[in-house]
Design an enzyme around this catalytic site. Structure first.
Site, PDB file in Angstrom:
ATOM      1  N   LEU A  58      15.952  41.683  33.365  1.00  0.00           N
ATOM      2  CA  LEU A  58      15.203  41.921  32.139  1.00  0.00           C
ATOM      3  C   LEU A  58      15.959  42.793  31.147  1.00  0.00           C
ATOM      4  CD1 LEU A  58      11.677  42.414  33.752  1.00  0.00           C
ATOM      5  CD2 LEU A  58      12.547  40.399  32.549  1.00  0.00           C
ATOM      6  N   PRO A 106      11.905  48.048  37.593  1.00  0.00           N
ATOM      7  CA  PRO A 106      11.203  47.601  36.382  1.00  0.00           C
ATOM      8  C   PRO A 106      11.959  46.538  35.597  1.00  0.00           C
ATOM      9  CG  PRO A 106      12.177  49.752  36.029  1.00  0.00           C
ATOM     10  CD  PRO A 106      12.308  49.467  37.492  1.00  0.00           C
ATOM     11  N   GLY A 153      18.036  44.140  36.720  1.00  0.00           N
ATOM     12  CA  GLY A 153      18.809  43.969  35.493  1.00  0.00           C
ATOM     13  C   GLY A 153      18.558  42.645  34.798  1.00  0.00           C
ATOM     14  N   LYS A 203      21.358  40.829  30.321  1.00  0.00           N
ATOM     15  CA  LYS A 203      22.781  40.634  30.641  1.00  0.00           C
ATOM     16  C   LYS A 203      23.067  39.319  31.356  1.00  0.00           C
ATOM     17  CE  LYS A 203      23.130  44.309  33.284  1.00  0.00           C
ATOM     18  NZ  LYS A 203      23.651  45.332  34.205  1.00  0.00           N
ATOM     19  N   TYR A 212      19.846  56.164  50.936  1.00  0.00           N
ATOM     20  CA  TYR A 212      20.590  55.736  49.754  1.00  0.00           C
ATOM     21  C   TYR A 212      22.015  56.276  49.837  1.00  0.00           C
ATOM     22  CZ  TYR A 212      16.205  54.383  47.425  1.00  0.00           C
ATOM     23  OH  TYR A 212      15.007  53.798  47.080  1.00  0.00           O
TER      24      TYR A 212
END
Length: 302
Positions: free
Chosen positions: A219, A213, A217, A222, A57
């Protein structure tokens, strides 16, 4: 609403520190050091105790920032935290090297320990399965890390049903007891694990951890039906990863979730997390907010 006694099921994901995930092309799109440290402080203040990162990451920046933050915490708090990281993403292996080979695991484990400032990692994931390396070799390397005291437990991520069965078939004794977690994508729009992976994990005593989850984004509310994603958002930046979600059925599901949220007095992201937490067999989920405001949208009770 995520109740106060459920905070132990919420894992703070550090995948946005220094980049968006593991892709080298997105390393200038992530959160800088100051924002990352502020978000970690807020997670701590909310009572979150589980933190998830990976050696790739941000090209290692995520582990380094998390390590810096950990060194600033008192010993009592640090002892209560669970730190998870990963190895085996193809972006972490030099050309010609196998991502989950014995030598790559040994090398990257030591690098992760150094960046995190730890003597032992609480939970070490195989980030992606490596078809070029015999699974036996990978598991032997993890067993060696356990024997050396460098990791306390291990898990698998991005695992198919056959992947999970293969690991279970090859682990026994102490190695099996140390195999504790499965981390896969699961959300309202991606439920393929419901049929077999989650039930198998549950029957084998493995904790199932859901990542993404909010489906990148989608859900969060936006993104709007019929409108192109803002190029500054995650979906806009990594459009190829989310194109399959941008369908009429997706927005119908979002509309239904919004109605449910309105009925309960929840935020839309809070309702999306509630769906996961209420799914039998799901032990926890990973959130990766990029602002304090996004944290508030998760409806995590103080």
């Amino acid at each position: 609403m995520i109740k106060a006694d459920e905070r132990g099921r919420i894992v703070f994901g550090c995948g946005n520190f220094g980049g968006l995930g593991s892709s080298p092309s997105l390393r200038d799109k992530g959160d800088g050091r100051e924002r990352a440290l502020s978000l970690l402080d807020h997670a701590r203040d909310l009572g979150l105790t589980r933190f998830d990162t990976a050696n790739t990451y941000g090209g290692g920046v995520s582990e380094s920032v998390l390590g810096e933050w950990l060194r600033g915490q008192d010993a009592g708090l640090r002892s209560s935290l669970q730190i998870a990281t990963k190895v085996g993403n193809p972006n972490g292996a030099p050309a010609g090297e196998q991502a989950l080979s014995r030598t790559q695991i040994a090398h990257h484990l030591d690098q992760s320990l150094r960046r995190l400032g730890l003597e032992r990692i609480d939970l070490y994931y195989m980030h992606e399965f490596d078809p070029a390396t015999p699974l036996e070799e990978t598991l032997e390397a993890l067993d060696r890390a356990l024997t050396q005291g460098k990791i306390a437990a291990f898990g698998v991520s991005n695992a198919t049903l056959s992947d999970l069965k293969a690991v279970l078939a090859l682990t026994g004794g102490g190695l099996r007891r140390a195999f504790t977690h499965v981390q896969n994508q699961f959300n309202l729009l991606e439920q393929s694990d419901l049929e077999a992976v989650i039930p198998l994990a549950q029957s084998e005593g493995l904790a199932y951890v859901a990542f993404s989850p909010l489906a990148g984004g989608l859900l969060s509310g936006k993104y709007q039906r019929g409108r192109e994603p803002d190029p500054a958002t995650r979906v806009g930046v990594a459009r190829e990863m989310y194109d399959h979600f941008l369908t009429a059925s997706t927005f119908e599901a979002i509309d239904a979730l919004q109605r449910r949220a309105n009925e309960q007095g929840w935020t839309l992201p809070g309702a999306a997390l509630r769906f996961i937490l209420d799914t039998p067999g799901v032990e926890s989920l990973i959130v990766a907010p990029r602002s304090i405001e996004q944290f508030a949208g998760y409806d995590i009770a103080r």
